[in-house]
Motif scaffolding. Sequence first.
Motif, PDB file in Angstrom:
ATOM      1  N   GLU A 268       0.820  -1.208   0.000  1.00 62.22           N
ATOM      2  CA  GLU A 268       0.000   0.000   0.000  1.00 62.22           C
ATOM      3  C   GLU A 268       0.859   1.265   0.000  1.00 62.22           C
ATOM      4  O   GLU A 268       1.091   1.840  -1.047  1.00 62.22           O
ATOM      5  CB  GLU A 268      -0.947  -0.016   1.203  1.00 62.22           C
ATOM      6  N   ALA A 269       1.308   1.681   1.160  1.00 67.00           N
ATOM      7  CA  ALA A 269       2.050   2.934   1.237  1.00 67.00           C
ATOM      8  C   ALA A 269       3.120   2.853   2.314  1.00 67.00           C
ATOM      9  O   ALA A 269       2.952   2.161   3.327  1.00 67.00           O
ATOM     10  CB  ALA A 269       1.107   4.105   1.534  1.00 67.00           C
ATOM     11  N   ILE A 270       4.210   3.556   2.099  1.00 62.86           N
ATOM     12  CA  ILE A 270       5.277   3.650   3.086  1.00 62.86           C
ATOM     13  C   ILE A 270       4.694   4.189   4.393  1.00 62.86           C
ATOM     14  O   ILE A 270       3.932   5.150   4.402  1.00 62.86           O
ATOM     15  CB  ILE A 270       6.392   4.587   2.590  1.00 62.86           C
ATOM     16  N   GLY A 271       5.057   3.542   5.497  1.00 62.94           N
ATOM     17  CA  GLY A 271       4.585   3.984   6.812  1.00 62.94           C
ATOM     18  C   GLY A 271       3.494   3.124   7.387  1.00 62.94           C
ATOM     19  O   GLY A 271       3.234   3.180   8.587  1.00 62.94           O
ATOM     20  N   GLY A 272       2.828   2.310   6.535  1.00 65.44           N
ATOM     21  CA  GLY A 272       1.776   1.446   7.039  1.00 65.44           C
ATOM     22  C   GLY A 272       0.677   2.235   7.732  1.00 65.44           C
ATOM     23  O   GLY A 272       0.392   3.380   7.382  1.00 65.44           O
ATOM     24  N   GLN A 273       0.057   1.616   8.724  1.00 63.07           N
ATOM     25  CA  GLN A 273      -1.028   2.260   9.448  1.00 63.07           C
ATOM     26  C   GLN A 273      -0.551   3.521  10.156  1.00 63.07           C
ATOM     27  O   GLN A 273      -1.270   4.522  10.223  1.00 63.07           O
ATOM     28  CB  GLN A 273      -1.619   1.278  10.462  1.00 63.07           C
ATOM     29  N   ALA A 274       0.689   3.490  10.660  1.00 65.71           N
ATOM     30  CA  ALA A 274       1.222   4.666  11.354  1.00 65.71           C
ATOM     31  C   ALA A 274       1.375   5.850  10.408  1.00 65.71           C
ATOM     32  O   ALA A 274       1.317   7.007  10.829  1.00 65.71           O
ATOM     33  CB  ALA A 274       2.572   4.335  11.985  1.00 65.71           C
ATOM     34  N   SER A 276      -0.635   7.077   8.403  1.00 66.34           N
ATOM     35  CA  SER A 276      -1.834   7.904   8.308  1.00 66.34           C
ATOM     36  C   SER A 276      -2.053   8.758   9.554  1.00 66.34           C
ATOM     37  O   SER A 276      -2.978   9.568   9.585  1.00 66.34           O
ATOM     38  CB  SER A 276      -3.070   7.027   8.064  1.00 66.34           C
ATOM     39  N   SER A 277      -1.214   8.601  10.578  1.00 65.35           N
ATOM     40  CA  SER A 277      -1.368   9.387  11.806  1.00 65.35           C
ATOM     41  C   SER A 277      -1.022  10.849  11.541  1.00 65.35           C
ATOM     42  O   SER A 277       0.040  11.155  11.001  1.00 65.35           O
ATOM     43  CB  SER A 277      -0.464   8.835  12.915  1.00 65.35           C
ATOM     44  N   SER A 278      -1.897  11.743  11.910  1.00 68.22           N
ATOM     45  CA  SER A 278      -1.674  13.166  11.655  1.00 68.22           C
ATOM     46  C   SER A 278      -0.555  13.736  12.503  1.00 68.22           C
ATOM     47  O   SER A 278       0.195  14.612  12.055  1.00 68.22           O
ATOM     48  CB  SER A 278      -2.960  13.946  11.913  1.00 68.22           C
ATOM     49  N   LEU A 279      -0.415  13.240  13.749  1.00 74.46           N
ATOM     50  CA  LEU A 279       0.627  13.759  14.629  1.00 74.46           C
ATOM     51  C   LEU A 279       0.928  12.752  15.723  1.00 74.46           C
ATOM     52  O   LEU A 279       0.031  12.326  16.449  1.00 74.46           O
ATOM     53  CB  LEU A 279       0.192  15.090  15.269  1.00 74.46           C
ATOM     54  N   ILE A 280       2.198  12.363  15.800  1.00 73.84           N
ATOM     55  CA  ILE A 280       2.663  11.478  16.870  1.00 73.84           C
ATOM     56  C   ILE A 280       3.462  12.351  17.832  1.00 73.84           C
ATOM     57  O   ILE A 280       4.552  12.817  17.499  1.00 73.84           O
ATOM     58  CB  ILE A 280       3.546  10.342  16.303  1.00 73.84           C
ATOM     59  N   ARG A 281       2.900  12.592  19.003  1.00 71.28           N
ATOM     60  CA  ARG A 281       3.506  13.537  19.935  1.00 71.28           C
ATOM     61  C   ARG A 281       4.510  12.879  20.879  1.00 71.28           C
ATOM     62  O   ARG A 281       5.362  13.579  21.457  1.00 71.28           O
ATOM     63  CB  ARG A 281       2.405  14.202  20.768  1.00 71.28           C
ATOM     64  N   ASN A 282       4.414  11.552  21.069  1.00 67.80           N
ATOM     65  CA  ASN A 282       5.234  10.920  22.107  1.00 67.80           C
ATOM     66  C   ASN A 282       6.335  10.046  21.530  1.00 67.80           C
ATOM     67  O   ASN A 282       6.782   9.105  22.176  1.00 67.80           O
ATOM     68  CB  ASN A 282       4.341  10.101  23.052  1.00 67.80           C
ATOM     69  N   TYR A 283       6.796  10.331  20.301  1.00 68.10           N
ATOM     70  CA  TYR A 283       7.913   9.585  19.730  1.00 68.10           C
ATOM     71  C   TYR A 283       9.214  10.292  20.083  1.00 68.10           C
ATOM     72  O   TYR A 283       9.345  11.513  19.907  1.00 68.10           O
ATOM     73  CB  TYR A 283       7.777   9.455  18.213  1.00 68.10           C
ATOM     74  N   LEU A 284      10.172   9.532  20.587  1.00 74.88           N
ATOM     75  CA  LEU A 284      11.423  10.095  21.104  1.00 74.88           C
ATOM     76  C   LEU A 284      12.134  10.953  20.063  1.00 74.88           C
ATOM     77  O   LEU A 284      12.308  10.548  18.918  1.00 74.88           O
ATOM     78  CB  LEU A 284      12.350   8.961  21.539  1.00 74.88           C
ATOM     79  N   ALA A 293       3.371  10.273   8.312  1.00 74.88           N
ATOM     80  CA  ALA A 293       3.902  10.304   6.947  1.00 74.88           C
ATOM     81  C   ALA A 293       5.314  10.870   6.924  1.00 74.88           C
ATOM     82  O   ALA A 293       6.190  10.373   6.210  1.00 74.88           O
ATOM     83  CB  ALA A 293       2.985  11.124   6.048  1.00 74.88           C
ATOM     84  N   GLU A 294       5.563  11.932   7.701  1.00 73.59           N
ATOM     85  CA  GLU A 294       6.903  12.527   7.737  1.00 73.59           C
ATOM     86  C   GLU A 294       7.910  11.570   8.344  1.00 73.59           C
ATOM     87  O   GLU A 294       9.031  11.403   7.838  1.00 73.59           O
ATOM     88  CB  GLU A 294       6.840  13.833   8.538  1.00 73.59           C
ATOM     89  N   LEU A 295       7.537  10.906   9.432  1.00 69.31           N
ATOM     90  CA  LEU A 295       8.436   9.936  10.061  1.00 69.31           C
ATOM     91  C   LEU A 295       8.762   8.815   9.084  1.00 69.31           C
ATOM     92  O   LEU A 295       9.919   8.398   8.949  1.00 69.31           O
ATOM     93  CB  LEU A 295       7.783   9.374  11.326  1.00 69.31           C
ATOM     94  N   ALA A 296       7.745   8.338   8.364  1.00 74.70           N
ATOM     95  CA  ALA A 296       7.956   7.250   7.412  1.00 74.70           C
ATOM     96  C   ALA A 296       8.841   7.688   6.251  1.00 74.70           C
ATOM     97  O   ALA A 296       9.734   6.939   5.814  1.00 74.70           O
ATOM     98  CB  ALA A 296       6.606   6.765   6.887  1.00 74.70           C
ATOM     99  N   GLN A 297       8.629   8.889   5.734  1.00 78.19           N
ATOM    100  CA  GLN A 297       9.439   9.354   4.603  1.00 78.19           C
ATOM    101  C   GLN A 297      10.899   9.545   5.007  1.00 78.19           C
ATOM    102  O   GLN A 297      11.814   9.256   4.226  1.00 78.19           O
ATOM    103  CB  GLN A 297       8.867  10.660   4.051  1.00 78.19           C
ATOM    104  N   ARG A 298      11.138  10.005   6.224  1.00 73.47           N
ATOM    105  CA  ARG A 298      12.523  10.139   6.692  1.00 73.47           C
ATOM    106  C   ARG A 298      13.190   8.771   6.781  1.00 73.47           C
ATOM    107  O   ARG A 298      14.340   8.597   6.370  1.00 73.47           O
ATOM    108  CB  ARG A 298      12.548  10.819   8.066  1.00 73.47           C
ATOM    109  N   ALA A 299      12.465   7.795   7.319  1.00 71.13           N
ATOM    110  CA  ALA A 299      13.024   6.456   7.444  1.00 71.13           C
ATOM    111  C   ALA A 299      13.242   5.822   6.072  1.00 71.13           C
ATOM    112  O   ALA A 299      14.245   5.134   5.837  1.00 71.13           O
ATOM    113  CB  ALA A 299      12.099   5.585   8.294  1.00 71.13           C
TER     114      ALA A 299
END
Length: 568
Positions: A268-274, A276-284, A293-299
């Motif tokens: 489907e898409a890079i990043g999987g279910q995560a 589609s998350s608009s904002l992950i506030r508690n990621y280190l 989407a931004e986290l997935a594209q960086r990875a």
Amino acid sequence: MTVNRAGRPVILVSVAAQGTRDDVARQLERRYAADYRILAVPADHASAALDRLAEAGGSLALLLADDAEPGGSERSLFAKARRLFPDVRRGRVIERGAWADLAVTRSILQAMSEGLIDYYVLRPGPPPDESFHRSVIEFLIDWWRASGGRQDVVIVADDQQPRTHELRSVFARNGVFSRHLLPDSDEGRHVLAERGEQYRGAPLVVLGDGRVLTDPTNAEVLAAYGLTTQLPQEQPVDLAIVGAGPGGLAAAVYGASEGLRTVVLEREAIGGQAGSSSLIRNYLGFSRGVSGAELAQRAFQQAWVFGAHFAHAREVTGMSVDGLFRLQVAPGEELVARAVVLATGVSYRRLELGELSRYVGSSVFYGASAVEARAQTGRTVHVIGGGNSAGQAALHLARYARDVSIIVRGEGLAESMSAYLIGELAAAGVHVLTQRKLVGGGSSSGSGRMDHIVLRHRVTGEEETRPSDAVFITIGAAPHTGWLNPAVLRDKWGFVLTGTDVAESGAWPLERNPGPFESSVPGFFAIGDVRRGSVKRVANAVGEGSAVLSAVHAYLAEEAAAEAHARS
């Protein structure tokens, strides 16, 4: 194409102290005046400036102010800016050293928890203050992405077709900015006429170079945009990773960086279910939060730089094992690998929707991508689910929708929902409807568009009809493991057994114990949500994706030693 059609987007500076206001405005003028209009006004003129900008049809990219109104007050300049410009980024300006003031600290934390501000910004020092500009640039990048950014492709299609929404989601989650035009709109007709095309009921995708794709598959649109969809010619590879969610991407980074010929397959898409998350506030490491989407594209970029090969929009449909792993990849190809890491995660559980089934993909969605949130501007929407995914979806939808409600089966939000999310939802005015179940809905206007849903109270059985333009379903966890070789042991829900669970099952075929994350088939590993007993967190999936490589190396070394021994 540009985002703002009424002149340059505005950066508004509203700080009471003239010296601070002048310092901020001067630094901004030096760097951004060519692309943004810098508007610096006293605090008592700021509200009127927002009204004038909105009346003129302008866009507000960033508000930097020292407004410290707590409690989500309607008097807050930050609250007004968000009402008028849902995509605006808002930074609270503080003096250097002010973080030591307990009152200031409490005010900032409260404003963030209530969704009044995105973060704080320190008063700039002597130019060039690159720390200040880093904060500004991060705000502007966030705004640029949220507001549509550059528009690399145009989709001309009816918005009642599920395929239209699927294409928009595929582009957005793969880092491609798209613009959707209705075929009977003035702009839609102009785009079609300009290219000599006619709309015949199937989506048309217009690429930046002028090419037009009619009703393309996901693989075709991503390949046309330049993303790799082909399998590598040289096989076998050292490591095949099935799934490009956070766990799969982490495994790709470590596998490729440690010298393994690594291939990642994602249906489907890079990043999987995560993703589609608009904002992950508690990621280190991301104090202001980061979109999935931004986290997935960086990875993805990180793994690609190390040499990982990605096959986008390719689904694995079967597997056989004959000393090597042979993955059947639709349509009709095969990838041969020495080891496999399964990182397919889970999908939202499908509900029995009855009469609402006809709206799936157009008004009823599984998950809530950012592109669909923007489409709900001024509408009434409902989110089903009580966990973090539901909370993040509702909070993002609240930026645009007129009214947002969360529907939960229990007596309250799930215990797994983070405390910060519960507070932000309350501050954003999101309603929580407890002990309800979605049982129906449809169109009562004759337009064919969904305009209401029916809820049933789980205790009293009473039914109520509520206006609703869209429903976002974010519940359940169903692993996509039906294609696996039967030798891969799974529990009754389809989650893959690994490590000690395999050893205790009696299905392990070797004298040594299975390695961490290793399934009942030696050399086949499972990480993240698809693995039985995993913790359903992005950070946990990333940790397992990095940790599994030690077990992969040990297995490959064991196989290499066995082959060398056989040859001797």
